[in-house]
Design an enzyme around this catalytic site. Structure first.
Site, short mmCIF file in Angstrom:
data_model
loop_
_atom_site.label_atom_id
_atom_site.label_comp_id
_atom_site.label_asym_id
_atom_site.label_seq_id
_atom_site.Cartn_x
_atom_site.Cartn_y
_atom_site.Cartn_z
N SER A 32 0.88 -1.07 0.05
CA SER A 32 0.17 0.09 0.07
C SER A 32 1.02 1.23 -0.02
CB SER A 32 -0.89 -0.13 1.42
OG SER A 32 -1.41 -1.08 1.44
N ASP A 89 7.88 3.78 5.50
CA ASP A 89 8.02 5.01 6.01
C ASP A 89 9.46 5.37 6.45
OD1 ASP A 89 5.19 5.85 5.62
OD2 ASP A 89 4.98 4.24 7.33
N GLY A 101 2.21 4.43 7.81
CA GLY A 101 1.89 5.97 7.85
C GLY A 101 0.71 6.26 6.92
N GLU A 108 -0.40 -5.43 5.81
CA GLU A 108 0.95 -5.44 5.02
C GLU A 108 1.69 -6.55 5.71
OE1 GLU A 108 1.30 -0.72 3.34
OE2 GLU A 108 2.21 -1.38 5.39
O1 LIG Z 1 0.25 2.33 5.76
C1 LIG Z 1 1.12 2.56 4.54
C2 LIG Z 1 2.09 1.70 4.23
O2 LIG Z 1 2.88 1.42 5.43
C3 LIG Z 1 3.05 2.37 3.12
O3 LIG Z 1 3.44 1.41 2.58
C4 LIG Z 1 3.87 3.46 3.94
O4 LIG Z 1 3.42 4.52 4.53
C5 LIG Z 1 4.63 4.31 2.71
O5 LIG Z 1 4.03 4.85 1.98
P1 LIG Z 1 4.41 5.65 0.74
O6 LIG Z 1 5.21 4.79 -0.32
O7 LIG Z 1 3.38 6.41 0.08
O8 LIG Z 1 5.83 6.70 1.44
#
Ligand SMILES: O=C[C@H](O)[C@H](O)[C@H](O)COP(=O)(O)O
Length: 236
Positions: A32, A89, A101, A108
């Protein structure tokens, strides 16, 4: 967000898929967030995309699978995953991660822990120079059963958290964020985390905690893109 950062994310994702996608994969986990969007895009370009199923890690991930013409499967049908790709994150020098985040950490972790190989995609801002809690200053995301949040908040403070916040929906929703699993999220700031495995275990033991956003000893390789399009690799 600048297009340079989007380029960085896309390059990291494409390289991660090109370098790791198993030719005979049957079950693939799709994470995600904003970086994994490009993983799904790249996997959607594969000629054999109808030969494997993709397991989602939440609502957004499910949409990515569908929108890229991939075959959606459920973790209940396919409890063993060949490879999983996801964002992060923060990534420490030992390839431990903070995730959640975007409020998706439980599914996940379920998918990543079922995978033979777990690959991380990110831009270079996610790299910690040493421990977790340095580049990502919002705290460790922790998914909790809703009516446990006050008890867990008190206990996280007893464990040493400097601040503990029930994540709010902000302008998009009055009241707390509700996860894809109908739970709440707490962000607990422990500062710099020298032993993420131990911290994860302590938090996980609290009644009401579903899962923590500390992913310890799980990732195989992380790919970091920068704005010039260069991609660096970090192996465990
Ligand atoms: O809850 C969200 C997930 O752990 C995402 O994989 C993480 O926040 C990273 O997201 P992004 O690629 O948008 O920085």
């Amino acid at each position: 967000m600048s297009s340079g950062i989007e380029h960085a994310k896309r390059m990291a994702a494409y390289k991660a898929v090109d370098a790791n996608f198993p030719p005979h994969a049957k079950v693939v986990g799709i994470g995600s967030g904003s970086t994994v969007v490009y993983v799904a895009e790249r996997i959607g370009q594969l000629k054999n995309k109808h030969d494997f199923v993709c397991i989602s890690t939440g609502f957004q991930s499910k949409q990515l699978i569908i929108d890229n013409g991939l075959t959606l499967g459920a973790i209940e049908q396919f409890p063993k995953v060949d490879i999983a790709f996801d964002g992060a994150d923060e990534v420490d020098t030992n390839l431990n991660l903070i995730k959640g985040g975007g409020a998706c950490l439980f599914q996940e972790k379920l998918v990543a822990s079922s995978a033979d190989k777990f690959i991380v995609v990110a831009d270079t801002r996610k790299k910690s120079p040493s421990d977790l809690g340095i580049a990502w200053r919002k705290g460790v995301p922790i998914e909790v059963v809703p009516n446990s949040y006050a008890v867990v908040t008190r206990q996280l403070k007893e464990l040493g958290a400097k601040s503990v916040v029930l994540r709010q929906g902000g302008g998009a929703k009055a009241g707390p964020v509700v996860t894809d699993n109908n739970n709440f999220l707490i962000d607990a700031d422990f500062g710099s985390i020298s032993d993420p495995g131990s911290l994860h275990q302590q938090i996980k033991l609290l009644v009401g905690v579903v899962e923590t956003g500390l992913f310890v000893d799980m990732a195989h390789t992380a790919y970091f893109g920068d704005e010039s399009g260069e991609v660096s690799e970090q192996l465990r």
